[in-house]
Design a protein around this motif. Structure first.
Motif, PDB file in Angstrom:
ATOM      1  N   UNK A   1     -28.693 -32.157   7.456  1.00 45.00           N
ATOM      2  CA  UNK A   1     -28.996 -31.808   8.847  1.00 45.00           C
ATOM      3  C   UNK A   1     -29.976 -32.810   9.440  1.00 45.00           C
ATOM      4  N   UNK A   2     -31.046 -33.087   8.714  1.00 44.30           N
ATOM      5  CA  UNK A   2     -32.063 -34.003   9.225  1.00 44.30           C
ATOM      6  C   UNK A   2     -31.493 -35.397   9.476  1.00 44.30           C
ATOM      7  N   UNK A   3     -30.669 -35.888   8.565  1.00 43.21           N
ATOM      8  CA  UNK A   3     -30.077 -37.218   8.731  1.00 43.21           C
ATOM      9  C   UNK A   3     -29.150 -37.255   9.952  1.00 43.21           C
ATOM     10  N   UNK A   4     -28.383 -36.197  10.154  1.00 40.49           N
ATOM     11  CA  UNK A   4     -27.464 -36.148  11.293  1.00 40.49           C
ATOM     12  C   UNK A   4     -28.242 -36.114  12.616  1.00 40.49           C
ATOM     13  N   UNK A   5     -29.261 -35.283  12.669  1.00 38.40           N
ATOM     14  CA  UNK A   5     -30.076 -35.194  13.880  1.00 38.40           C
ATOM     15  C   UNK A   5     -30.827 -36.496  14.111  1.00 38.40           C
TER      16      UNK A   5
END
Length: 151
Positions: free
Chosen positions: A25-29
């Motif tokens: 999630x963090x990488x995508x955001x």
């Protein structure tokens, strides 16, 4: 293997799945915010936390509270605040009741950037969760996040 070993193994597997979900999630955001707004996830989080301050009792956060809210050390938070202040997105000022205290507010430019970045963040979060939901190992965690949001 004892029952305790099995429980610990299951706990460790659950932690690994949670860590994997968080990382994805963090990488995508991060990619979405960097591309669209030249912001990191941490910068967005800091702007978001600070934008919720108010003038009432306990409305302004001390740096220690800000650090806890964005899950960084106090020194890393101070460096992050300095970077955003240098970009004109934050301002610092002395606490009117305790001259030793320094507060940080989001500037008008910071509020505009946050408002522009919020839909990007929300869309990227939804995309990352939707993608993770197709993974059997992550799907229960995605459902848990979804049920938390509905509450």
């Amino acid at each position: 293997m004892t029952a305790t070993d099995t429980a610990l193994t299951g706990l460790a597997q659950g932690w690994c799945a949670l860590s994997l979900l968080h990382g994805r999630i963090e990488a995508h955001i991060e990619r979405a915010l960097r591309t669209g707004h030249d912001l990191s996830v941490r910068e967005y989080s800091l702007l978001n936390v600070l934008s919720r301050q108010h003038d009432g009792e306990g409305g302004h956060l001390q740096m220690k509270q800000v650090a806890e809210a964005v899950v960084l050390s106090q020194s890393a938070t101070t460096r992050l605040v300095t970077r955003l202040e240098d970009r004109g997105l934050l301002t610092r000022y002395l606490c009117p009741t305790d001259r030793r205290g320094i507060y940080t507010d989001v500037s008008e430019a910071g509020l505009r950037l946050l408002a522009a970045a919020r839909p990007t963040n929300d869309t990227a979060l939804r995309e990352a969760l939707d993608e993770a939901a197709s993974n059997p190992e992550l799907a229960p965690l995605v459902r848990a996040v979804g049920s938390r949001a509905a509450a």
